[in-house]
Enzyme design. Structure first.
Site, short mmCIF file in Angstrom:
data_model
loop_
_atom_site.label_atom_id
_atom_site.label_comp_id
_atom_site.label_asym_id
_atom_site.label_seq_id
_atom_site.Cartn_x
_atom_site.Cartn_y
_atom_site.Cartn_z
N HIS A 1 5.49 6.26 -0.74
CA HIS A 1 6.00 5.22 -0.94
C HIS A 1 5.56 3.65 -0.83
O HIS A 1 4.62 3.75 0.11
CB HIS A 1 7.92 5.38 0.63
CG HIS A 1 7.43 4.90 1.74
ND1 HIS A 1 6.76 6.23 2.81
CD2 HIS A 1 7.16 4.09 2.55
CE1 HIS A 1 5.97 5.44 3.61
NE2 HIS A 1 6.42 4.24 3.68
N HIS B 1 0.36 -1.27 0.32
CA HIS B 1 -0.18 -0.27 0.04
C HIS B 1 1.17 1.62 -0.12
O HIS B 1 1.91 0.98 0.03
CB HIS B 1 -1.02 0.37 1.33
CG HIS B 1 0.07 0.60 2.16
ND1 HIS B 1 0.02 -0.84 2.78
CD2 HIS B 1 -0.06 1.24 3.05
CE1 HIS B 1 0.91 -0.36 4.37
NE2 HIS B 1 0.91 0.81 4.60
#
Length: 180
Positions: free
Chosen positions: A131, A47
């Site tokens: 990220h 995710h």
């Protein structure tokens, strides 16, 4: 009554989820890195974190969801290009990051941070760096990649996730695209 229902707090975070195909592609690309260090994050947990909330009293989750539902969203799908492999030494993680964060993503993160201020979940401000974590407990140098990363995370919603014993479970989600 199970153990989970007796816990007064849940570890929560807001994120953009990854579709099954993207998780598979990133997992295969990570496999080609032949990592000899760290603990690979399971692909089903991939995710892009928007905001980590930490331990939240379960009695506050409904109010937190109401506040998240009032966040001004971009009104369109958000696309993040994950094109940078990096090691965050202080955190000990190998990440797939974005060389450039789209303005719509940065606005969404800002709106979420503002909406969560009344809940006291953000203790110290820090620069947001989009990220996806590939491995934890990673202390080696950035690995050589046989192919440069270039993955497109396309999100039409953002999600409130619970982290429990290494598994992530979606608790609520909100559309980024305005209803027609």
């Amino acid at each position: 009554m199970n153990d989970e229902s007796r816990e007064p707090f849940k570890r929560l975070f807001f994120a953009l989820g990854c579709g099954a195909e993207l998780r598979r592609d990133i997992g295969q690309w990570r496999g080609a890195l032949r990592l000899r260090s760290g603990r690979p994050v399971p692909a089903e947990n991939f995710h892009l974190t928007l905001m980590f909330l930490g331990a939240v009293d379960i009695a506050r989750i409904a109010d937190l969801c109401t506040a998240a539902g009032n966040v001004r969203t971009p009104g369109k799908r958000v696309t993040v290009v994950l094109d940078r492999l990096d090691v965050w030494r202080r955190a000990g993680v190998l990440v797939l990051g974005a060389e450039e964060a789209p303005a719509a993503l940065l606005r969404l993160v800002y709106e979420l941070e503002q909406a969560m201020l009344p809940f006291g979940v953000q203790d110290k401000p820090k620069e947001y760096r989009p990220h996806l974590t590939l491995a934890r407990d990673y202390w080696a140098p950035v690995p050589e990649s046989p192919t440069a990363p270039e993955f497109f995370l396309r999100a039409e919603r953002f999600t409130l996730f619970e982290s429990h014993k290494g598994r992530y479970r979606a608790l609520a989600e909100w559309p980024l695209i305005a209803a027609q």
